[in-house]
Structures are given as C-alpha cells and as structure tokens.
Design a protein around this motif. Structure first.
Motif, PDB file in Angstrom:
ATOM      1  N   SER A  53     -12.058  65.820  -3.708  1.00  0.00           N
ATOM      2  CA  SER A  53     -11.807  64.323  -3.047  1.00  0.00           C
ATOM      3  C   SER A  53     -12.513  63.817  -1.766  1.00  0.00           C
ATOM      4  O   SER A  53     -12.576  62.569  -2.153  1.00  0.00           O
ATOM      5  CB  SER A  53      -9.807  64.421  -2.760  1.00  0.00           C
ATOM      6  OG  SER A  53      -9.748  64.519  -2.032  1.00  0.00           O
ATOM      7  N   ALA A  56     -16.069  63.389  -3.584  1.00  0.00           N
ATOM      8  CA  ALA A  56     -16.048  61.550  -4.070  1.00  0.00           C
ATOM      9  C   ALA A  56     -15.697  60.899  -4.042  1.00  0.00           C
ATOM     10  O   ALA A  56     -16.326  59.279  -3.943  1.00  0.00           O
ATOM     11  CB  ALA A  56     -14.581  61.763  -5.708  1.00  0.00           C
ATOM     12  N   TYR A  57     -15.285  60.021  -2.558  1.00  0.00           N
ATOM     13  CA  TYR A  57     -15.060  59.651  -2.012  1.00  0.00           C
ATOM     14  C   TYR A  57     -16.739  58.833  -1.314  1.00  0.00           C
ATOM     15  O   TYR A  57     -16.697  58.244  -1.300  1.00  0.00           O
ATOM     16  CB  TYR A  57     -13.937  59.312  -0.575  1.00  0.00           C
ATOM     17  CG  TYR A  57     -14.197  58.070  -0.164  1.00  0.00           C
ATOM     18  CD1 TYR A  57     -13.129  57.324  -0.585  1.00  0.00           C
ATOM     19  CD2 TYR A  57     -13.993  58.551   1.381  1.00  0.00           C
ATOM     20  CE1 TYR A  57     -13.374  55.825   0.871  1.00  0.00           C
ATOM     21  CE2 TYR A  57     -14.624  56.960   2.414  1.00  0.00           C
ATOM     22  CZ  TYR A  57     -13.842  56.497   1.850  1.00  0.00           C
ATOM     23  OH  TYR A  57     -13.183  55.288   3.001  1.00  0.00           O
ATOM     24  N   TRP A  59     -19.269  59.825  -2.009  1.00  0.00           N
ATOM     25  CA  TRP A  59     -20.133  59.130  -3.816  1.00  0.00           C
ATOM     26  C   TRP A  59     -19.687  57.591  -3.699  1.00  0.00           C
ATOM     27  O   TRP A  59     -20.825  56.878  -4.266  1.00  0.00           O
ATOM     28  CB  TRP A  59     -20.441  60.417  -5.049  1.00  0.00           C
ATOM     29  CG  TRP A  59     -21.786  61.533  -4.733  1.00  0.00           C
ATOM     30  CD1 TRP A  59     -20.860  62.529  -4.528  1.00  0.00           C
ATOM     31  CD2 TRP A  59     -22.417  61.337  -4.264  1.00  0.00           C
ATOM     32  NE1 TRP A  59     -22.178  63.226  -4.194  1.00  0.00           N
ATOM     33  CE2 TRP A  59     -22.762  63.015  -3.905  1.00  0.00           C
ATOM     34  CE3 TRP A  59     -23.463  60.169  -5.349  1.00  0.00           C
ATOM     35  CZ2 TRP A  59     -24.383  62.890  -4.157  1.00  0.00           C
ATOM     36  CZ3 TRP A  59     -25.042  61.096  -5.092  1.00  0.00           C
ATOM     37  CH2 TRP A  59     -24.924  61.492  -4.599  1.00  0.00           C
ATOM     38  N   THR A  60     -18.549  57.663  -3.535  1.00  0.00           N
ATOM     39  CA  THR A  60     -18.586  56.064  -4.083  1.00  0.00           C
ATOM     40  C   THR A  60     -18.880  55.298  -3.214  1.00  0.00           C
ATOM     41  O   THR A  60     -19.385  54.398  -3.422  1.00  0.00           O
ATOM     42  CB  THR A  60     -17.113  56.003  -4.151  1.00  0.00           C
ATOM     43  OG1 THR A  60     -15.988  56.994  -5.143  1.00  0.00           O
ATOM     44  CG2 THR A  60     -15.650  54.757  -4.384  1.00  0.00           C
ATOM     45  N   ASN A  63     -22.389  55.031  -3.399  1.00  0.00           N
ATOM     46  CA  ASN A  63     -23.000  54.145  -4.040  1.00  0.00           C
ATOM     47  C   ASN A  63     -23.031  52.317  -3.599  1.00  0.00           C
ATOM     48  O   ASN A  63     -23.785  51.181  -4.696  1.00  0.00           O
ATOM     49  CB  ASN A  63     -21.961  54.423  -5.479  1.00  0.00           C
ATOM     50  CG  ASN A  63     -22.735  55.560  -6.404  1.00  0.00           C
ATOM     51  OD1 ASN A  63     -23.971  54.974  -7.125  1.00  0.00           O
ATOM     52  ND2 ASN A  63     -21.770  56.189  -6.615  1.00  0.00           N
ATOM     53  N   GLN A  64     -21.410  51.922  -3.495  1.00  0.00           N
ATOM     54  CA  GLN A  64     -21.715  50.693  -3.229  1.00  0.00           C
ATOM     55  C   GLN A  64     -22.677  50.573  -2.206  1.00  0.00           C
ATOM     56  O   GLN A  64     -23.051  49.514  -2.289  1.00  0.00           O
ATOM     57  CB  GLN A  64     -19.829  50.939  -2.489  1.00  0.00           C
ATOM     58  CG  GLN A  64     -18.826  51.301  -3.401  1.00  0.00           C
ATOM     59  CD  GLN A  64     -17.693  50.734  -2.155  1.00  0.00           C
ATOM     60  OE1 GLN A  64     -17.570  50.532  -1.112  1.00  0.00           O
ATOM     61  NE2 GLN A  64     -16.464  50.824  -3.749  1.00  0.00           N
ATOM     62  N   CYS A 155     -21.760  51.791   5.850  1.00  0.00           N
ATOM     63  CA  CYS A 155     -20.917  50.936   4.984  1.00  0.00           C
ATOM     64  C   CYS A 155     -20.600  49.933   5.639  1.00  0.00           C
ATOM     65  O   CYS A 155     -21.126  48.226   5.775  1.00  0.00           O
ATOM     66  CB  CYS A 155     -19.389  51.459   3.973  1.00  0.00           C
ATOM     67  SG  CYS A 155     -20.316  52.363   3.348  1.00  0.00           S
ATOM     68  N   THR A 162     -13.857  49.986   4.360  1.00  0.00           N
ATOM     69  CA  THR A 162     -13.393  51.582   4.349  1.00  0.00           C
ATOM     70  C   THR A 162     -12.360  52.345   3.971  1.00  0.00           C
ATOM     71  O   THR A 162     -11.609  51.041   4.459  1.00  0.00           O
ATOM     72  CB  THR A 162     -14.628  52.434   4.906  1.00  0.00           C
ATOM     73  OG1 THR A 162     -14.353  51.971   5.986  1.00  0.00           O
ATOM     74  CG2 THR A 162     -15.790  52.295   5.056  1.00  0.00           C
TER      75      THR A 162
END
Length: 181
Positions: A53, A56-57, A59-60, A63-64, A155, A162
């Motif tokens: 998890s 995944a966060y 990489w999310t 990507n943004q 970000c 976020t």
C-alpha cells in the motif's frame, strides 16, 4: 538447494532446536532435508518489509507529479532514490570490470543505479570508485516513509493533493503502530 523459511516459534531444549513454520515452509525445509546432504543453517531476526500500500501510494503520487511537470516518472523516482539515507554502497572496481558491474547492478530494477565518482590510475591499472544505489524494493519501512515524505513535498510544491501526515502514517508497513493487515 537453499530455501528461506519464516519461523513462527522456536524452542531450544539442550542441544535440540525445534522450529514451527507454515505448512508451505515445512515443505521447503523437507525438500532440502530429503536431499540427504549435510545441512547448514543461518538464523536471524525477521525485518519488517515495506508494504504494497505504501509502494502503491508512492507510485500514484509520482505518476501525478510526472504528468504535472511533464517529466518521465522514472527520472523522478531515480532522483528521489538518491536522496534516501542508507540506500547506497561505495564500490571500487577495476575500470575494465565497471561496465559489466553497472549492467548487472542496474538490471535489478528501475531504482538500482551506479554513478562513477572518480577514477584512480595505479601501477596495477585504472580503478573506478562507484556509488551504487539500491532500489526501493530493498527499503525498510523507515526508508520508504522518507521516500514518501520526499514525494509528498514535491507534489505539494506543484499543488497536487496528498494524504495528511496522519493518513500516511497509517499506511501498512510504514510505522510500528500501522494496521498489520
């Protein structure tokens, strides 16, 4: 053959050690024992791995960020990896071996990187000092938490929403009090 197993419990009575493990791990151990060859064992404490998890966060967000600043996500990832303490090793190699070493190291994953720091010429030949970064697949929870902190900072500078620090701290595997499920 070598196998790695997770030990649920261990009991020592005199010179006898009894280990309890999952059925799958018992099958792995049995396969090695059934070979009939002399056995050797290495035992240590299990370390907590980073969670999917948290990964995944990360990489999310990357990507943004990549979409927002029009930069390849792998460039962002590789730059941030180099900012994590304890994620690299220094290696000195003969110059003629450096290319093969670099290819082998970097083939392990997108974050695995080798940079030449300097070159030394000696009577025995030319040597390179290399800094070698591990990819985040090797990060412990503390290093993964730091990587996410860096990504969040990037970000936020770009106005990308976020999670709050409290929400991030609850991501599986990032802190000792995180949900173990």
């Amino acid at each position: 053959m070598k196998q790695q197993i997770a030990i649920k419990t261990a009991v020592v009575i005199g010179n006898t050690i009894t280990l309890e493990c999952s059925p799958a791990d018992c099958d792995k151990a049995r396969a090695v024992i059934d070979e009939g060859k002399p056995l050797a064992a290495v035992i240590g404490t299990a370390s907590q791995k980073r969670s999917l998890s948290a990964n995944a966060y990360a990489w999310t967000l990357m990507n943004q960020l990549a979409a927002k600043i029009n930069r390849p996500v792998l460039d962002i990832y590789r730059d941030l990896i180099r900012d994590i303490g304890g994620s690299s090793a220094l290696v000195t190699l003969r110059a003629d071996a450096a290319k093969a070493f670099k290819n082998g190291w970097e083939s392990k994953g997108d974050g695995w990187q080798v940079h030449k720091l300097d070159e030394m010429t000696t009577p025995q030949g030319t040597f390179y000092n290399l800094q070698c970064w591990y990819g985040s697949s090797q990060f412990n929870p503390s290093q993964m938490h730091r990587l996410i902190e860096l990504i969040v900072q990037e970000c936020q500078q770009q106005g990308i929403p976020t999670m709050t620090p409290e929400e991030i701290s609850k991501l599986k595997g990032l802190t000792d009090d995180a949900d173990p499920q």
